[in-house]
Design an enzyme around this catalytic site. Structure first.
Site, PDB file in Angstrom:
ATOM      1  N   CYS A  99       0.819  -1.216   0.000  1.00 21.02           N
ATOM      2  CA  CYS A  99       0.000   0.000   0.000  1.00 21.02           C
ATOM      3  C   CYS A  99       0.848   1.258   0.000  1.00 21.02           C
ATOM      4  O   CYS A  99       1.663   1.473   0.899  1.00 21.02           O
ATOM      5  CB  CYS A  99      -0.928   0.006   1.207  1.00 21.02           C
ATOM      6  SG  CYS A  99      -2.065   1.407   1.197  1.00 21.02           S
ATOM      7  N   ARG A 145      -0.278   4.603   3.028  1.00 16.05           N
ATOM      8  CA  ARG A 145      -0.262   4.310   4.462  1.00 16.05           C
ATOM      9  C   ARG A 145      -0.105   5.531   5.359  1.00 16.05           C
ATOM     10  O   ARG A 145      -0.181   5.415   6.587  1.00 16.05           O
ATOM     11  CB  ARG A 145       0.846   3.302   4.775  1.00 16.05           C
ATOM     12  CG  ARG A 145       0.507   1.887   4.373  1.00 16.05           C
ATOM     13  CD  ARG A 145       1.627   0.935   4.733  1.00 16.05           C
ATOM     14  NE  ARG A 145       2.533   0.706   3.627  1.00 16.05           N
ATOM     15  CZ  ARG A 145       3.688   0.079   3.736  1.00 16.05           C
ATOM     16  NH1 ARG A 145       4.097  -0.348   4.919  1.00 16.05           N
ATOM     17  NH2 ARG A 145       4.457  -0.112   2.680  1.00 16.05           N
ATOM     18  N   TRP A 167      -9.289   5.635  -0.396  1.00 16.79           N
ATOM     19  CA  TRP A 167      -9.831   6.263  -1.594  1.00 16.79           C
ATOM     20  C   TRP A 167      -8.943   5.920  -2.773  1.00 16.79           C
ATOM     21  O   TRP A 167      -7.836   5.423  -2.626  1.00 16.79           O
ATOM     22  CB  TRP A 167      -9.969   7.775  -1.434  1.00 16.79           C
ATOM     23  CG  TRP A 167      -8.751   8.466  -0.893  1.00 16.79           C
ATOM     24  CD1 TRP A 167      -7.603   8.777  -1.550  1.00 16.79           C
ATOM     25  CD2 TRP A 167      -8.579   8.929   0.455  1.00 16.79           C
ATOM     26  NE1 TRP A 167      -6.715   9.406  -0.709  1.00 16.79           N
ATOM     27  CE2 TRP A 167      -7.289   9.520   0.522  1.00 16.79           C
ATOM     28  CE3 TRP A 167      -9.384   8.917   1.599  1.00 16.79           C
ATOM     29  CZ2 TRP A 167      -6.810  10.083   1.700  1.00 16.79           C
ATOM     30  CZ3 TRP A 167      -8.896   9.473   2.759  1.00 16.79           C
ATOM     31  CH2 TRP A 167      -7.615  10.043   2.804  1.00 16.79           C
ATOM     32  N   GLU A 198      -5.298   3.687 -10.565  1.00 15.93           N
ATOM     33  CA  GLU A 198      -6.014   2.432 -10.338  1.00 15.93           C
ATOM     34  C   GLU A 198      -7.195   2.312 -11.299  1.00 15.93           C
ATOM     35  O   GLU A 198      -7.534   1.227 -11.757  1.00 15.93           O
ATOM     36  CB  GLU A 198      -6.508   2.364  -8.898  1.00 15.93           C
ATOM     37  CG  GLU A 198      -5.394   2.299  -7.875  1.00 15.93           C
ATOM     38  CD  GLU A 198      -5.935   2.308  -6.463  1.00 15.93           C
ATOM     39  OE1 GLU A 198      -5.870   1.251  -5.818  1.00 15.93           O
ATOM     40  OE2 GLU A 198      -6.418   3.351  -6.017  1.00 15.93           O
TER      41      GLU A 198
END
Length: 391
Positions: A74, A77, A247, A252
């Protein structure tokens, strides 16, 4: 690498070890227990008696936040400490769990001002499968097999769409963006599907700041990415249903969901509209189409007042997260191949930082697809980024 198992014969001593390790970390980072030894003794006795133990609300809340902080895939973070945790472990019916999922959607969407949220349902009993939400994300678009072997909608959801059809779900008029029902399966019960109410789902029409023809493509995407099929592990306790969201990072949607050949595969469509030379790779037509597609996604979300982050800002934020962790004397682990966004990689700081991919717990872990599970269920040590999903 850690591997968790819910097979019969799960080691009670192993659970005690995980419980003690987590509780000591919790007391060190959060608030010191005046009676740490008493709490540990109570947990160990409970494990001896029941095979597991019940975590306090505070232990659950901090553990869920740590699971985000420990997610090596991720890039988002930095906000781990702001995660809103909804403790719904008391719910025991598919109907109630569905209503809690809908409430999660409403609260986390927040009219576009996205809140990072997790809803945690009852933990697994060792040796038994837990509550499962079949959908990889709460909001997914159907993928329909066509007679000519093409796919209408999202090819990644074809299998889930097929299973829903088997359960009796049908759409008279099919489009490329039909929201799938939520499939919930309780222990010892058949899976059931529930239609998500349209007023709980915010979608963003995709348009471009310069090219008016973009609107004729009738593209849209949902505002909220809620991962719903992973297992949350805290102190040896497994929560097989714990949907969570951050979010979107723009790539993506623009680079992966829209751009991948195995997804909506829109790069040829965009390139043709831009009159690019698609016969030569030297024209970099894919790159140029990819940029315009991502510009459109960011522009559309910003215009709609929906929280989103571009990949350059996300990379900078990860560097801030790394600086904060170093100040706290914690080493940052990362899966480099996932941390680097899927476009313009070397233009970002995160590209130039090597990371060791060490899996800590608490964390989020993959689970087998529910339809492939028989009388046992195993949680894989493989994990993914829970708040930057590429989906």
């Amino acid at each position: 690498m850690l591997q968790l198992s819910t097979r019969v014969g799960y080691s009670y001593s192993r659970m005690k070890t995980h419980a003690e390790t987590y509780l000591r970390q919790y007391t060190q980072e959060c608030a010191p227990f005046k009676s740490l030894h008493q709490r540990l003794a109570h947990i160990q006795a409970e494990i001896d008696h029941t095979g597991t133990y019940w975590q306090s609300s505070d232990e659950l809340t901090y553990g869920a936040k740590l699971a985000w902080r420990n997610s090596t895939r991720c890039i988002g973070r930095l906000q781990w400490h702001n995660l809103e945790v909804h403790d719904m472990r008391h719910l025991s019916s598919a109907e109630d769990i569905f209503e809690a999922c809908v409430e999660h959607l409403r609260l986390a969407t927040n009219k576009g001002r996205i809140r990072s949220t997790i809803t945690v349902f009852a933990p697994q009993v060792p040796g038994q499968p837990g509550i499962r939400i079949w959908n990889p994300q709460m909001i997914r678009y159907a993928g329909y097999r066509q007679p000519d072997r093409t796919i209408l909608g999202d090819p990644a959801q074809v299998q889930l769409t097929d299973y829903l059809s088997h359960l009796g779900w049908q759409r008279k008029e099919k489009t490329a963006f039909d929201i799938l029902p939520l499939i919930i399966q309780m222990l010892g019960q058949a899976p059931r599907f529930f239609e998500l109410p349209s007023d709980a789902i915010l979608e963003v029409p995709i348009r471009h700041p310069e090219y008016t023809w973009f609107e004729t493509l009738d593209l849209k995407w949902h505002a909220l990415p809620v991962i719903s099929n992973m297992c949350l592990e805290i102190g040896g306790v497994l929560y097989s249903a714990a949907p969570f969201n951050g979010w979107y990072m723009g790539t993506e949607i623009g680079a992966r969901n829209f751009g991948d050949q195995t997804r909506y595969n829109l790069l040829p469509v965009i390139a043709e509209k831009l009159n690019l030379n698609m016969k030569s790779k030297d024209s970099l037509w894919k790159d140029r189409a990819l940029v315009e597609l991502n510009i459109a996604v960011l522009y559309s979300f910003h215009s709609a007042g929906v929280t989103i982050v571009d990949h350059h800002t996300a990379s900078r934020q990860f560097m801030v997260f790394e600086e904060q962790e170093h100040k706290a004397q914690r080493r940052v682990f990362g899966d480099w191949g996932w941390l680097v966004p899927p476009m313009s990689g070397s233009a970002m700081e995160v590209f130039h930082h090597p990371y060791k991919n060490r899996i800590l717990t608490p964390n989020f872990f993959y689970q087998p697809a529910p339809w492939s599970v028989t009388d046992t269920q195993e949680v894989s040590s493989s994990h993914q980024c829970p708040f930057s999903t590429g989906g």
